[in-house]
Design a protein around this motif. Structure first.
Motif, PDB file in Angstrom:
ATOM      1  N   GLU A  39      22.391   5.880   9.813  1.00  0.00           N
ATOM      2  CA  GLU A  39      22.185   6.889   8.785  1.00  0.00           C
ATOM      3  C   GLU A  39      23.395   7.818   8.665  1.00  0.00           C
ATOM      4  OE1 GLU A  39      18.629   8.840   9.914  1.00  0.00           O
ATOM      5  OE2 GLU A  39      17.322   7.119   9.516  1.00  0.00           O
ATOM      6  N   GLU A  66      24.136  -8.648   1.975  1.00  0.00           N
ATOM      7  CA  GLU A  66      23.119  -7.671   1.611  1.00  0.00           C
ATOM      8  C   GLU A  66      22.909  -6.628   2.699  1.00  0.00           C
ATOM      9  OE1 GLU A  66      19.588  -9.724   0.680  1.00  0.00           O
ATOM     10  OE2 GLU A  66      20.369 -10.683  -1.116  1.00  0.00           O
ATOM     11  N   GLN A  67      23.231  -6.891   3.953  1.00  0.00           N
ATOM     12  CA  GLN A  67      22.974  -5.949   5.026  1.00  0.00           C
ATOM     13  C   GLN A  67      24.043  -6.094   6.095  1.00  0.00           C
ATOM     14  OE1 GLN A  67      19.048  -7.105   6.010  1.00  0.00           O
ATOM     15  NE2 GLN A  67      19.635  -8.900   7.153  1.00  0.00           N
ATOM     16  N   SER A 104      15.446   2.155   8.220  1.00  0.00           N
ATOM     17  CA  SER A 104      15.220   2.548   6.831  1.00  0.00           C
ATOM     18  C   SER A 104      14.860   1.330   5.992  1.00  0.00           C
ATOM     19  CB  SER A 104      16.474   3.211   6.263  1.00  0.00           C
ATOM     20  OG  SER A 104      16.796   4.372   7.000  1.00  0.00           O
ATOM     21  N   PRO A 105      13.791   1.402   5.207  1.00  0.00           N
ATOM     22  CA  PRO A 105      13.426   0.255   4.359  1.00  0.00           C
ATOM     23  C   PRO A 105      14.370   0.100   3.184  1.00  0.00           C
ATOM     24  CG  PRO A 105      11.922   2.094   4.006  1.00  0.00           C
ATOM     25  CD  PRO A 105      12.834   2.503   5.115  1.00  0.00           C
ATOM     26  N   THR A 106      14.949  -1.062   3.053  1.00  0.00           N
ATOM     27  CA  THR A 106      15.819  -1.422   1.946  1.00  0.00           C
ATOM     28  C   THR A 106      15.323  -2.730   1.350  1.00  0.00           C
ATOM     29  OG1 THR A 106      17.335  -2.611   3.406  1.00  0.00           O
ATOM     30  CG2 THR A 106      17.780  -0.275   3.027  1.00  0.00           C
ATOM     31  N   PRO A 107      15.782  -3.106   0.181  1.00  0.00           N
ATOM     32  CA  PRO A 107      15.335  -4.394  -0.382  1.00  0.00           C
ATOM     33  C   PRO A 107      15.587  -5.577   0.535  1.00  0.00           C
ATOM     34  CG  PRO A 107      16.425  -3.088  -2.072  1.00  0.00           C
ATOM     35  CD  PRO A 107      16.592  -2.333  -0.787  1.00  0.00           C
ATOM     36  N   SER A 108      16.632  -5.507   1.358  1.00  0.00           N
ATOM     37  CA  SER A 108      16.917  -6.629   2.250  1.00  0.00           C
ATOM     38  C   SER A 108      16.104  -6.575   3.530  1.00  0.00           C
ATOM     39  CB  SER A 108      18.407  -6.660   2.596  1.00  0.00           C
ATOM     40  OG  SER A 108      18.801  -5.442   3.214  1.00  0.00           O
ATOM     41  N   SER A 109      15.792  -5.375   4.025  1.00  0.00           N
ATOM     42  CA  SER A 109      15.037  -5.250   5.278  1.00  0.00           C
ATOM     43  C   SER A 109      13.532  -5.142   5.081  1.00  0.00           C
ATOM     44  CB  SER A 109      15.525  -4.016   6.056  1.00  0.00           C
ATOM     45  OG  SER A 109      15.262  -2.827   5.330  1.00  0.00           O
ATOM     46  N   MET A 110      13.093  -4.861   3.861  1.00  0.00           N
ATOM     47  CA  MET A 110      11.661  -4.663   3.629  1.00  0.00           C
ATOM     48  C   MET A 110      10.813  -5.881   4.005  1.00  0.00           C
ATOM     49  SD  MET A 110       9.260  -2.675   2.742  1.00  0.00           S
ATOM     50  CE  MET A 110      10.166  -1.332   2.027  1.00  0.00           C
TER      51      MET A 110
END
Length: 1097
Positions: A279, A297-298, A326-332
């Motif tokens: 962060e 993507e990550q 942290s939730p992201t489109p790739s980690s969600m």
């Protein structure tokens, strides 16, 4: 001297008093202060740490005192600063050194001591104070009011971000908050101060202890770093110069290494620290490589955390990553995947912590919502199901403004199964928990006139709940007044069925939605009360008319047949009606042929030996006729007859006419193809209607003449058809017919076996299911009947062959499922088939067939523990199958053997399956001989010359040593085991110490059991004991063996190192061959525990 601890209380930490001698220091442990007297600076810091251990209530005041001490060191004034003899950078360095010196004392405090947590909390608050006062440029060395603490705004913000143990957070005034927001919008350039340098010195000092050999030091170090990174250093500019970048890179690298620490508590703190560094923008070299590639993507750190979250054995570590990443489109997707975690608390955290933090559920994709409902509502833990229901009933409905239809619109309701999927379960839970909505829900006429997919699903769910709930609640809900009456419901059904037929003919996109609506209405109709005869007749006529519509899909047709069965007065009338519908459907082909042939219709009627066309014509002329109509012949045969008739007529045509036909050959081919496709569709429709009828019939076949007519006229010709879909449908109907008549099953079992041997993949699967259902219905006695030409061994050979078809995984899984069902139902009892199943379970060739593996993982323990006879069967094949699996493993390549479990784990499976203590409580007649049989067979195997050395070791350690042989096994079996184990020991078949100890343990325990049995029977217990072994020249070996026997009487196996330590003690109780023989026999046969055995225990 530092202040003493209060009386009656344990001194909180060593930092509060002077050490009498300097502790030993190593590079892996923090250095302790020397033994000389404390300086005023050290005494002040020690006093502050001592007071911080008592409670967290006074930490803010102690932080102010620490900051004042730092300011005095910078100016060289005051009671502390005037004693150090330096100022500015030198005073700053001296304060940081002494502060870290006492912080080292905290790092060695155990995790269970709360004083360590309080001291680290104090250090975190102090760092937050330093960061809040970092805005001061000049005068920070002045000992006035500015030097006692942090300047106004920064102090309020820093203290508000930090939440101590019970501390009250300070709220900033609104003006200050507005000013801070403006400052955040226009950040000022960061300038280095003495406070930031002190923070960096502390970090640079503390990060070195992340690699300590002491787990407590690693834990406290990671805990402190996670604490300051989460609270005080959350907004620290990590890259404002080279020193800060280097230090934070070191912190990142150290925490990354601690992700693989052997202690879970250290990994938890490392995860918290790494997520905070992410962060803050601190990345590693691998992360920089990811940043250069725009397609990634990550980052590498995120991938590492995701991998740890998926594979870490500690549930706390996985849950911590779930909380902090942290939730992201790739980690969600990976975060939501934790709803399938093995730990219930982690699965529960997804629903009650992760999802609420995401906000509106509409931010998730439809696929994610579907998975969350399916996984949560079907969870095996009640607490997880409860939070999943609460998520849907309250949070999701509240996000949609209380509109339940909108929530359903956000889900894929149209693809919900008829039997009831996750959406149906969610709605049922909603009705159970939201009685306020249930009581006020109504459906007016406009709702039924403008039905949607979601509305029809909602009405069906409400109707099902009201009709299946308790009688008291059903009476209060009064579902009959809320739902339309039967006549009106039939009108609505006719309306939407007409729309569906038109949409199907026009190939409209709304056809799928209309089909779902019709299905929901049919499901509602099957639960209605048909006490009203007018409504019943209206619904019956509608279903009778709709069944003959070819365009309707199979699910809709199946529901219509079920509705007709409910409305029919008897099974015979039901079959008669279905046959009439089948005949009317097949009239479509006849009408087309009549239109084409014209005058040839009379010739076609006479060419049909059964006169099917004439009867069908008479039936169509009288729709209300009650007499049964014979089923039509198979389409392929009628088509062949038509072609033969046309070829005979074409022979009489002259040459000119033949030339005219050849010119229109292309058009004729297209018409013939269209006609063939229509015939195929009609015949498949007839077969499906017949199949649905047979699924709803329970009476005998011979007693129902309508079924016999349908079988001879429709099913048998379909089985003989050359069209694969028609043949499969006919085979399925024939199989259902065989369930109704045993003689028919005996005669056609050969046909099903032939279909498996010669058919394609789908036909093989269908044949296996039919054979399984027939044997489950009529029993294994069917194979011994005179009418059955399939022998029992032939059938077993066919099933075993199917389990080895690795190229057809679906056929292989189906065969395994069939064998498992037949063996669980006691229809088949064959050891060879059980061996085949065990081999398939461990064979690496089936590692990709998850359906097969899942079936066997359930079947094998249930089969063995459900009946003693099953466990005995498994025990009899254990040793032979273990040898076969070892041979199979030896033939594998280096890469393939990784897919096969180890021999030790294979042996553990066999021991678990044959354990008599794990038998189901429902088993009435228990057997305790399973492990005795396994041990006896294994001992016989290791004594044979053909057994390899490695296999002997595995047999002893994986099977014989783990067997539980109780007294209930019987005298004869125990004696057999004792004789064989004695033979193995005398023959020295194993050379390893662990294996020899295991055999000695078995000999001792079985010998005691035999002595007890003989003593109970009144016999001589000394007769069961084998006396001294070996020659006189091997006295030393005899002593070693006797010592090993004494050492291994305890139930658990003895390790080699422990054995060597206990040998001198065992020598005191050893009796040699030269001593009194009677005394030796008495000692060996007596079940009492000797002195060295008691020490072991």
């Amino acid at each position: 001297m530092p202040p003493r601890a209060p009386r009656g209380r344990r001194p909180p930490a060593r930092a509060s008093r002077e050490p009498s001698a300097p502790p030993t220091t190593t590079p892996d442990t923090p250095a302790a202060p020397a033994a000389e007297a404390y300086t005023p600076l050290q005494r002040t810091i020690a006093t502050i740490f001592s007071q911080a251990q008592r409670t967290t209530a006074g930490h803010r005041k102690l932080v102010v005192n620490l900051r004042s001490c730092l300011d005095q060191c910078l100016t060289g004034t005051g009671t502390v600063g005037s004693t150090i003899g330096c100022r500015d950078r030198a005073g700053e360095k001296m304060f940081a050194r002494d502060f870290c010196r006492f912080l080292n004392r905290v790092l060695v405090v155990k995790k269970s001591e709360v004083v360590g947590d309080r001291c680290l909390r104090l250090a975190d608050l102090f760092v937050a104070n330093l960061m809040g006062g970092g805005e001061k440029k000049k005068g920070e060395g002045k000992g006035g009011k500015e030097g006692k603490g942090v300047g106004g705004k920064g102090k309020v913000k820093a203290l508000k971000d930090v939440d101590g143990d019970g501390d009250v957070e300070m709220d900033a005034p609104e003006e200050v908050v507005e000013q801070e927001e403006e400052m955040e919008e226009e950040p000022k350039p960061f300038e280095e101060t003495s406070a930031t340098r002190v923070v960096l010195r502390v970090l640079n000092h503390i990060v070195t202890f992340l690699g300590s050999k002491e787990r407590g030091v690693r834990y406290r170090t990671a805990q402190f770093l996670a604490l300051v990174l989460s609270n005080s250093l959350a907004n620290f500019p990590t890259d404002y110069n080279k020193v800060s970048r280097r230090i934070f890179k070191q912190v990142h690298a150290g925490l990354t290494q601690r992700l693989h620490d052997k202690e879970a508590i250290v990994r938890v703190q490392a995860v918290i620290g790494l997520t905070r560094l992410l962060e803050m923008g601190v990345t590693s070299e691998s992360d920089n490589e990811y940043d250069e590639d725009e397609d990634e993507e990550q980052s590498g750190t995120v991938e590492l955390l995701i991998e740890i979250m998926q594979n870490d054995p500690s549930a706390d570590v996985r849950r911590t990553i779930l909380y902090n990443l942290s939730p992201t489109p790739s980690s969600m997707p990976y975060l939501l995947e934790r709803s399938r975690d093995v730990d219930p608390a982690t699965r529960r955290a997804v629903f009650n912590r992760l999802l609420p933090s995401l906000g509106d559920f509409r931010h998730l994709s439809i696929g994610m919502r579907e998975k969350l409902l399916r996984w949560g509502l079907n969870d095996r833990d009640e607490s997880v199901r409860k939070v999943a229901k609460h998520m849907f009933n309250f949070r999701w409905v509240d996000d949609a403004g209380g509109d339940l239809l909108e929530v359903l619109e956000r889900l894929d309701v149209a693809n919900e199964s008829i039997e009831g999927g996750p959406k149906y379960m969610a709605l049922r839970g909603f009705w159970e928990n939201r009685k306020d909505v249930l009581a006020d829900l109504t459906f007016d006429d406009s709702f039924w006139d403008n039905l949607t997919v979601e509305g029809s699903f909602l009405a069906r769910s409400f109707n099902d709940y009201c009709r299946t709930t308790s009688p008291q609640e059903a009476k209060s809900l009064d579902v009959d007044s809320r739902m339309p009456e039967v006549t009106k419901l039939a009108t609505y059904m006719q309306k939407y069925i007409n729309k569906l037929v038109m949409a199907l003919k026009n190939e409209d996109n709304e056809a799928s939605d209309l089909e779902f609506i019709v299905q929901q209405l049919l499901l509602i109709a099957m639960t209605m009360d048909y006490g009203d005869e007018i409504g019943r007749r209206r619904m019956f006529a509608l279903l009778r008319e709709c069944l003959g519509i070819i365009e309707l899909s199979e699910p809709v047709t199946k529901l219509i047949v079920k509705g007709i069965r409910k409305l029919s007065t008897g099974e015979s009338d039901f079959c008669l009606l279905i046959l009439e519908v089948i005949a009317s459907v097949h009239d479509i082909i006849a009408e087309d042929e009549d239109d084409e042939d014209g005058a040839q219709s009379f010739h076609s009627a006479h060419s049909d030996p059964d006169g099917a066309v004439a009867i069908e014509d008479s039936m169509t002329s009288r729709p209300g006729a009650s007499r049964p109509a014979p089923a039509p012949a198979a389409p392929a045969q009628k088509s062949k007859k038509r072609k033969l008739e046309r070829s005979e007529d074409d022979d009489n045509v002259d040459e000119v006419e033949m030339m005219d036909v050849d010119e229109d050959a292309g058009e004729d081919d297209e018409a013939e193809l269209a006609k063939t496709m229509k015939e195929l569709t009609v015949n498949l429709k007839c077969l499906h209607i017949a199949q649905c009828m047979l699924e709803n019939v329970i009476g005998g076949l011979k007693s129902n003449t309508h079924l016999v007519t349908m079988l001879n006229g429709l099913v048998v010709p379909a089985v003989r058809s050359h069209e694969a879909p028609v043949r499969e449908g006919g085979l399925r109907c024939l199989g259902l017919s065989c369930l109704l008549d045993k003689t028919l099953a005996e005669e056609n079992l050969t046909l099903f076996a032939h279909c498996f041997n010669k058919g394609h993949e789908k036909l093989q699967i269908e044949a296996l299911h039919i054979i399984s259902d027939i044997l489950l219905t009529h029993g294994a006695a069917l194979l011994t009947s005179e009418n059955c030409s399939v022998e029992q061994r032939q059938l077993y050979k066919m099933l075993a062959k199917a389990t080895k078809m690795d190229e057809y995984e679906e056929v292989q899984a189906t065969a395994v499922e069939v064998i498992c069902k037949l063996m669980l139902a006691q229809v088949i009892r064959e050891e060879e088939l059980l061996k085949v199943l065990v081999t398939s379970y461990f064979d690496p060739a089936t590692v990709g067939n998850q359906s097969l593996r899942q079936t066997l993982s359930y079947f094998l323990p249930v089969f063995c523990h459900s009946a003693s006879s099953n466990a005995l069967m498994m025990a009899r094949i254990t040793v032979a199958e273990f040898h076969h699996l070892l041979t199979l493993r030896a033939t594998l390549d280096d890469g393939e053997d990784q897919d096969m479990v180890s021999p030790t784990l294979i042996g553990a499976h066999f021991i678990d399956w044959t354990d008599p203590r794990k038998a189901s409580p429902a088993v009435k007649e228990r057997e305790y001989t399973q492990h005795a049989i396994v041990a006896c067979d294994a001992l016989e195997r290791i004594c044979s010359q053909a057994c390899p050395k490695e296999e002997r070791k595995l047999l002893v350690l994986a099977l014989i040593a783990k067997c539980h042989i109780p007294k209930e096994a019987g005298k004869e079996l125990l004696k057999d085991v004792y004789e064989r184990v004695t033979e193995a020991i005398d023959g020295k078949v194993v050379a390893e110490a662990a294996a020899r100890n295991a055999l000695a343990k078995v000999e001792s325990s079985v010998g005691k059991l035999l002595a007890e049995l003989l003593e109970e029977e009144g016999g001589d217990p000394d007769q069961t004991v084998i006396h001294g072994r070996g020659d006189d020249g091997h006295e030393e070996e005899e002593e070693d063996e006797e010592q090993e026997v004494d050492m291994t009487i305890v139930p658990e196996p003895v390790r080699g190192g422990e054995e060597d330590e206990e040998l001198p003690i065992a020598d005191e109780g050893v009796r040699t061959a030269d001593e009194d023989e009677e005394e030796q026999e008495e000692r060996e046969a007596t079940p009492a525990v000797t002195e060295d055995e008691g020490d072991d225990e």
